[in-house]
Write an enzyme that holds these catalytic residues in place. Sequence first.
Site, PDB file in Angstrom:
ATOM      1  N   LYS A  36      -6.784 -16.411  27.363  1.00  0.00           N
ATOM      2  CA  LYS A  36      -6.773 -17.239  28.581  1.00  0.00           C
ATOM      3  C   LYS A  36      -6.208 -16.435  29.742  1.00  0.00           C
ATOM      4  CE  LYS A  36      -2.344 -19.200  27.071  1.00  0.00           C
ATOM      5  NZ  LYS A  36      -1.696 -20.367  26.447  1.00  0.00           N
ATOM      6  N   ARG A 134       3.768 -32.040  25.816  1.00  0.00           N
ATOM      7  CA  ARG A 134       2.728 -31.923  26.850  1.00  0.00           C
ATOM      8  C   ARG A 134       1.469 -32.622  26.351  1.00  0.00           C
ATOM      9  NH1 ARG A 134       2.574 -25.468  27.968  1.00  0.00           N
ATOM     10  NH2 ARG A 134       1.231 -25.766  26.164  1.00  0.00           N
ATOM     11  N   TYR A 263      10.238  -5.403  56.459  1.00  0.00           N
ATOM     12  CA  TYR A 263      10.451  -6.752  57.013  1.00  0.00           C
ATOM     13  C   TYR A 263      11.892  -7.214  56.797  1.00  0.00           C
ATOM     14  CZ  TYR A 263       5.412  -7.666  57.433  1.00  0.00           C
ATOM     15  OH  TYR A 263       4.086  -7.642  57.782  1.00  0.00           O
ATOM     16  N   MET A 311       3.098  -7.686  51.466  1.00  0.00           N
ATOM     17  CA  MET A 311       1.843  -8.045  50.781  1.00  0.00           C
ATOM     18  C   MET A 311       1.111  -6.814  50.255  1.00  0.00           C
ATOM     19  SD  MET A 311      -1.405 -10.254  52.134  1.00  0.00           S
ATOM     20  CE  MET A 311      -0.433 -11.617  52.720  1.00  0.00           C
TER      21      MET A 311
END
Length: 377
Positions: A36, A134, A263, A311
């Site tokens: 997955k 769950r 930053y 980023m």
Amino acid sequence: MALRALARVNLAAIERNVGWLRSSLSGQAELCAVVKADGYGHGAAPAARAALAGGATWLAVATADEAAELRAAGLSEPTLVMGAVSSEELGTAIAAGAELVAWDRRFTERLAAAAAERDSSVRVHVKLDTGMGRLGTRDRAEAFEIAELIARSRGALELAGAMTHFATADDDPEFLDRQLSAFEPFASELRSRFPGIVVHAANSAATLRSPASHFDLVRCGIAIYGCDPMHEEPSERGLEPALALSSYVAAVKLAQSGESIGYGRRFVAERDTWIGTLPIGYGDGVRRALTNNCDVLLRGQRYPLVGTVSMDNITVDLGPEPGAQPGDEAILIGTDGGERQTAEQLARRIGTINYEIVCGISSRVPRAYHHDGEPIG
Ligand SMILES: *Cc1c(COP(=O)(O)O)cnc(C)c1O
């Protein structure tokens, strides 16, 4: 050749991890490779193929789309969709020939109708919630009713298995044993009514920790990628990390004492020092919480990441003598000379788990597959 960000995946490592896990299974238990979330960031189809080469006989994913992706890649092994599947997603799951999990009557009826409508037969695993809280029913009577519903579906559904999922296999063996004790009598009663079902419960941590949890099949995710489900050093459990994450030094400049980097000016040079800029950032999955809080391997040595992770870039303190040059490869996860940085180490720095580190490597990062260094397609 340097790429700004690159995830190299050694499929031979996945193959060996699966082989090693299989050799540790009790009785006739088989191994289901959980691929997955794009194979925990490693690439679902290549990881699945490597796991099958290592001896896995089943595949598991979380969603119908993930099952369809495996089929599109030509993988036809039994594939279990472990997550909830909505009415909208049922068509995709059935078309993929996926096996599904059921824990309530209404879903089971809807599934039977959807399968009949498509002239299909869907294999179903009944899930008992023994403590995860769950998915799954907590009511054993309901689980048996679902099994009966499946048996009476006139071929639209076929009872394939009985399953549960552990909440604490990584850190609380006592609760694991309690869940196991709740599951065992349910599974054997269901098996006596429906011989031939596949009973399964264990994730990676339970597979490594509790032979009694192996039953007919174990569902291993994190360990097949060579990450430690107990969040420690993978090699101590015979696991070999398959993924390396790298970037390169794109620029080197001198920061004079008192000058800041990045930053928010979250790093201020206390002495004249050389700063290397690496074009990889949180857009690639290098978590911003690693700001001033991890190392990068360059030329076989550790250098501190300094300043804010942005980023597209991170910055590294190379020291008063520039120990690295533009163009040098930089390793964030992996081995460089005698130094090594694992997903487990990065996770510990920021209070998360290795799973989130490898799953978080974004789709912007190309994956390059190899077999112990031999490039693959
Ligand atoms: C993800 C998942 C697994 C695999 O867990 P790992 O800890 O990665 O081995 C097994 N079973 C279920 C139900 C899961 O959702």
